[in-house]
Design a protein around this motif. Structure first.
Motif, PDB file in Angstrom:
ATOM      1  N   LEU A  11      23.195  -0.240  65.283  1.00 59.76           N
ATOM      2  CA  LEU A  11      22.334   1.378  65.241  1.00 59.76           C
ATOM      3  C   LEU A  11      20.720   1.397  64.915  1.00 59.76           C
ATOM      4  O   LEU A  11      19.956   1.230  63.667  1.00 59.76           O
ATOM      5  CB  LEU A  11      22.536   1.453  63.278  1.00 59.76           C
ATOM      6  CG  LEU A  11      24.061   2.465  63.342  1.00 59.76           C
ATOM      7  CD1 LEU A  11      24.875   1.614  62.142  1.00 59.76           C
ATOM      8  CD2 LEU A  11      23.694   3.251  64.048  1.00 59.76           C
ATOM      9  N   ARG A  12      20.216   0.409  66.218  1.00 62.02           N
ATOM     10  CA  ARG A  12      18.874  -0.163  65.547  1.00 62.02           C
ATOM     11  C   ARG A  12      17.651   1.278  65.305  1.00 62.02           C
ATOM     12  O   ARG A  12      17.818   2.204  65.739  1.00 62.02           O
ATOM     13  CB  ARG A  12      19.006  -0.587  67.157  1.00 62.02           C
ATOM     14  CG  ARG A  12      16.736  -0.843  67.299  1.00 62.02           C
ATOM     15  CD  ARG A  12      16.710  -1.019  68.861  1.00 62.02           C
ATOM     16  NE  ARG A  12      17.406  -2.321  69.613  1.00 62.02           N
ATOM     17  CZ  ARG A  12      17.096  -2.079  70.612  1.00 62.02           C
ATOM     18  NH1 ARG A  12      15.738  -2.251  71.274  1.00 62.02           N
ATOM     19  NH2 ARG A  12      17.760  -2.775  71.841  1.00 62.02           N
ATOM     20  N   ASP A  13      17.106   0.993  64.441  1.00 65.33           N
ATOM     21  CA  ASP A  13      15.592   2.267  64.003  1.00 65.33           C
ATOM     22  C   ASP A  13      16.685   3.128  63.336  1.00 65.33           C
ATOM     23  O   ASP A  13      16.322   3.760  62.935  1.00 65.33           O
ATOM     24  CB  ASP A  13      14.276   2.009  65.021  1.00 65.33           C
ATOM     25  CG  ASP A  13      14.319   1.044  65.406  1.00 65.33           C
ATOM     26  OD1 ASP A  13      14.190   0.701  64.604  1.00 65.33           O
ATOM     27  OD2 ASP A  13      14.171   1.740  66.867  1.00 65.33           O
ATOM     28  N   VAL A  14      18.034   3.360  62.317  1.00 61.23           N
ATOM     29  CA  VAL A  14      19.056   4.147  61.905  1.00 61.23           C
ATOM     30  C   VAL A  14      18.190   4.457  60.946  1.00 61.23           C
ATOM     31  O   VAL A  14      18.865   3.267  60.121  1.00 61.23           O
ATOM     32  CB  VAL A  14      20.454   4.294  62.597  1.00 61.23           C
ATOM     33  CG1 VAL A  14      20.663   5.313  61.594  1.00 61.23           C
ATOM     34  CG2 VAL A  14      20.406   4.209  64.386  1.00 61.23           C
ATOM     35  N   ILE A  36      24.019  10.177  63.586  1.00 60.71           N
ATOM     36  CA  ILE A  36      22.755   9.768  63.659  1.00 60.71           C
ATOM     37  C   ILE A  36      22.149  10.713  63.322  1.00 60.71           C
ATOM     38  O   ILE A  36      21.306  12.138  63.195  1.00 60.71           O
ATOM     39  CB  ILE A  36      21.813   9.319  64.890  1.00 60.71           C
ATOM     40  CG1 ILE A  36      22.490   8.145  65.452  1.00 60.71           C
ATOM     41  CG2 ILE A  36      20.336   8.635  63.990  1.00 60.71           C
ATOM     42  CD1 ILE A  36      21.809   7.613  66.671  1.00 60.71           C
ATOM     43  N   LEU A  37      21.341  10.947  61.779  1.00 60.83           N
ATOM     44  CA  LEU A  37      20.914  11.265  60.762  1.00 60.83           C
ATOM     45  C   LEU A  37      19.309  11.805  60.674  1.00 60.83           C
ATOM     46  O   LEU A  37      18.941  12.725  60.068  1.00 60.83           O
ATOM     47  CB  LEU A  37      21.506  12.014  59.326  1.00 60.83           C
ATOM     48  CG  LEU A  37      23.167  12.335  58.843  1.00 60.83           C
ATOM     49  CD1 LEU A  37      23.143  11.965  57.710  1.00 60.83           C
ATOM     50  CD2 LEU A  37      23.248  13.667  59.308  1.00 60.83           C
ATOM     51  N   SER A  38      19.566  10.124  60.552  1.00 63.41           N
ATOM     52  CA  SER A  38      17.985  10.009  60.663  1.00 63.41           C
ATOM     53  C   SER A  38      17.334   8.610  61.132  1.00 63.41           C
ATOM     54  O   SER A  38      17.938   8.430  60.891  1.00 63.41           O
ATOM     55  CB  SER A  38      17.315  10.235  58.875  1.00 63.41           C
ATOM     56  OG  SER A  38      16.234   9.100  59.611  1.00 63.41           O
ATOM     57  N   ILE A  39      16.731   8.290  62.334  1.00 62.08           N
ATOM     58  CA  ILE A  39      15.725   7.413  62.652  1.00 62.08           C
ATOM     59  C   ILE A  39      15.039   7.222  63.550  1.00 62.08           C
ATOM     60  O   ILE A  39      13.729   8.750  63.130  1.00 62.08           O
ATOM     61  CB  ILE A  39      17.083   7.493  64.617  1.00 62.08           C
ATOM     62  CG1 ILE A  39      16.643   6.397  65.297  1.00 62.08           C
ATOM     63  CG2 ILE A  39      16.598   8.237  65.788  1.00 62.08           C
ATOM     64  CD1 ILE A  39      17.370   6.599  66.615  1.00 62.08           C
ATOM     65  N   GLU A  40      14.456   5.918  62.461  1.00 62.90           N
ATOM     66  CA  GLU A  40      12.980   5.807  63.033  1.00 62.90           C
ATOM     67  C   GLU A  40      12.037   6.530  64.249  1.00 62.90           C
ATOM     68  O   GLU A  40      11.778   7.078  64.317  1.00 62.90           O
ATOM     69  CB  GLU A  40      12.843   4.596  62.865  1.00 62.90           C
ATOM     70  CG  GLU A  40      11.133   3.758  62.919  1.00 62.90           C
ATOM     71  CD  GLU A  40      10.921   2.629  62.636  1.00 62.90           C
ATOM     72  OE1 GLU A  40       9.855   1.962  63.200  1.00 62.90           O
ATOM     73  OE2 GLU A  40      11.715   2.385  61.775  1.00 62.90           O
ATOM     74  N   LYS A  41      12.435   6.115  65.601  1.00 64.68           N
ATOM     75  CA  LYS A  41      12.520   6.419  66.640  1.00 64.68           C
ATOM     76  C   LYS A  41      13.330   6.725  68.174  1.00 64.68           C
ATOM     77  O   LYS A  41      14.308   5.469  67.272  1.00 64.68           O
ATOM     78  CB  LYS A  41      11.039   5.592  67.696  1.00 64.68           C
ATOM     79  CG  LYS A  41      11.966   4.353  68.201  1.00 64.68           C
ATOM     80  CD  LYS A  41      10.937   3.818  68.352  1.00 64.68           C
ATOM     81  CE  LYS A  41      11.553   1.699  68.590  1.00 64.68           C
ATOM     82  NZ  LYS A  41      10.400   0.624  68.742  1.00 64.68           N
ATOM     83  N   THR A  57      25.254  11.184  68.258  1.00 69.34           N
ATOM     84  CA  THR A  57      26.705  10.449  67.657  1.00 69.34           C
ATOM     85  C   THR A  57      26.917   9.288  68.566  1.00 69.34           C
ATOM     86  O   THR A  57      26.949   9.337  70.254  1.00 69.34           O
ATOM     87  CB  THR A  57      28.093  11.758  67.336  1.00 69.34           C
ATOM     88  OG1 THR A  57      27.110  13.138  66.995  1.00 69.34           O
ATOM     89  CG2 THR A  57      29.046  10.977  67.050  1.00 69.34           C
ATOM     90  N   ILE A  58      27.733   8.197  68.131  1.00 69.05           N
ATOM     91  CA  ILE A  58      28.276   7.042  68.644  1.00 69.05           C
ATOM     92  C   ILE A  58      29.489   7.881  68.481  1.00 69.05           C
ATOM     93  O   ILE A  58      29.842   7.249  67.353  1.00 69.05           O
ATOM     94  CB  ILE A  58      27.242   5.979  67.975  1.00 69.05           C
ATOM     95  CG1 ILE A  58      26.166   6.065  68.239  1.00 69.05           C
ATOM     96  CG2 ILE A  58      28.103   4.890  68.655  1.00 69.05           C
ATOM     97  CD1 ILE A  58      25.396   5.311  67.644  1.00 69.05           C
ATOM     98  N   LEU A  59      30.349   7.911  69.078  1.00 67.46           N
ATOM     99  CA  LEU A  59      31.842   6.949  68.702  1.00 67.46           C
ATOM    100  C   LEU A  59      32.490   5.988  69.137  1.00 67.46           C
ATOM    101  O   LEU A  59      31.526   5.485  70.533  1.00 67.46           O
ATOM    102  CB  LEU A  59      32.294   8.320  69.753  1.00 67.46           C
ATOM    103  CG  LEU A  59      34.185   8.204  69.332  1.00 67.46           C
ATOM    104  CD1 LEU A  59      34.531   8.883  68.201  1.00 67.46           C
ATOM    105  CD2 LEU A  59      35.323   9.555  70.665  1.00 67.46           C
ATOM    106  N   GLU A  60      32.850   4.945  68.355  1.00 64.59           N
ATOM    107  CA  GLU A  60      33.443   3.678  69.297  1.00 64.59           C
ATOM    108  C   GLU A  60      34.617   3.192  68.809  1.00 64.59           C
ATOM    109  O   GLU A  60      35.482   4.436  67.918  1.00 64.59           O
ATOM    110  CB  GLU A  60      33.346   2.625  68.329  1.00 64.59           C
ATOM    111  CG  GLU A  60      31.262   2.552  68.455  1.00 64.59           C
ATOM    112  CD  GLU A  60      30.953   0.989  68.192  1.00 64.59           C
ATOM    113  OE1 GLU A  60      31.338  -0.218  68.600  1.00 64.59           O
ATOM    114  OE2 GLU A  60      30.172   0.913  67.490  1.00 64.59           O
ATOM    115  N   ILE A  61      35.681   2.749  70.284  1.00 63.71           N
ATOM    116  CA  ILE A  61      37.006   3.350  70.386  1.00 63.71           C
ATOM    117  C   ILE A  61      37.371   1.277  70.166  1.00 63.71           C
ATOM    118  O   ILE A  61      36.781   0.860  71.636  1.00 63.71           O
ATOM    119  CB  ILE A  61      37.493   4.253  71.148  1.00 63.71           C
ATOM    120  CG1 ILE A  61      37.890   4.857  71.234  1.00 63.71           C
ATOM    121  CG2 ILE A  61      38.655   3.616  71.421  1.00 63.71           C
ATOM    122  CD1 ILE A  61      37.965   6.533  72.414  1.00 63.71           C
TER     123      ILE A  61
END
Length: 170
Positions: A11-14, A36-41, A57-61
């Motif tokens: 979630l870097r910069d999220v 992800i709603l807001s990310i710095e960059k 979106t990130i989906l992890e399984i």
């Protein structure tokens, strides 16, 4: 070896995101969705591909019976941008957070732009040479990665063959 808890990783910069976790009892794996709603960059790969940005979106399984954790990056249109497999020693539940976690064996398999790549062999070798992992862990990483790559090429991997987009709720 790094223990990674899926609610806290990648979630870097999220700055702000929605999080969903569920367990698929029938197929024995955890599904984690990070919208992800807001990310710095935006996060852009070395090849110039954006894999994290506002609305992505990130989906992890995290399967309980495999030696990998799958992370799928979706763009705003919910198209798959990249699939990233962390090769793991084991997957389980973190005792403190009660979240799915895995022991990362450094080796990765990435699918993007129609190609399947083995990555971070240098990190795996360094971990062995520095006594962070054992020779058995090293061998397990390569066996697991080679098995996964074979399944990907033969189109027999159960997660690649899932309708991954249908797992998204956001």
């Amino acid at each position: 070896m790094k223990r990674k808890v899926i609610s806290k990783t990648y979630l870097r910069d999220v700055e702000k995101y929605e999080f969903r976790l569920e367990y698929d009892k029938t197929r024995d794996f955890y599904i984690c969705e990070k919208n992800i709603l807001s990310i710095e960059k935006p996060f852009v790969t070395k090849k110039g591909k954006t894999i994290m940005d506002n609305g992505y979106t990130i989906l992890e399984i995290t399967p309980r019976d495999e030696n990998y954790n799958l992370r799928v990056y979706f763009n705003r249109q919910k198209d798959i941008v990249e699939m990233y497999f962390d090769i793991t020693k084991e997957n389980g539940i973190d005792e403190c957070s009660q979240m799915p976690c895995y022991l990362d064996l450094y080796l990765d398999v990435i699918i993007g732009d129609g190609e399947c790549e083995l990555k971070d062999e240098d990190e795996l070798k360094d971990a062995l040479n520095n006594g962070i992992i054992t020779q058995d862990d090293f061998n397990l990483a390569y066996r697991s990665a080679n098995k996964l790559i074979k399944e990907i090429h033969e189109k027999t991997n159960k997660f690649i063959n899932l309708d991954l987009k249908s797992l998204l709720k956001y």
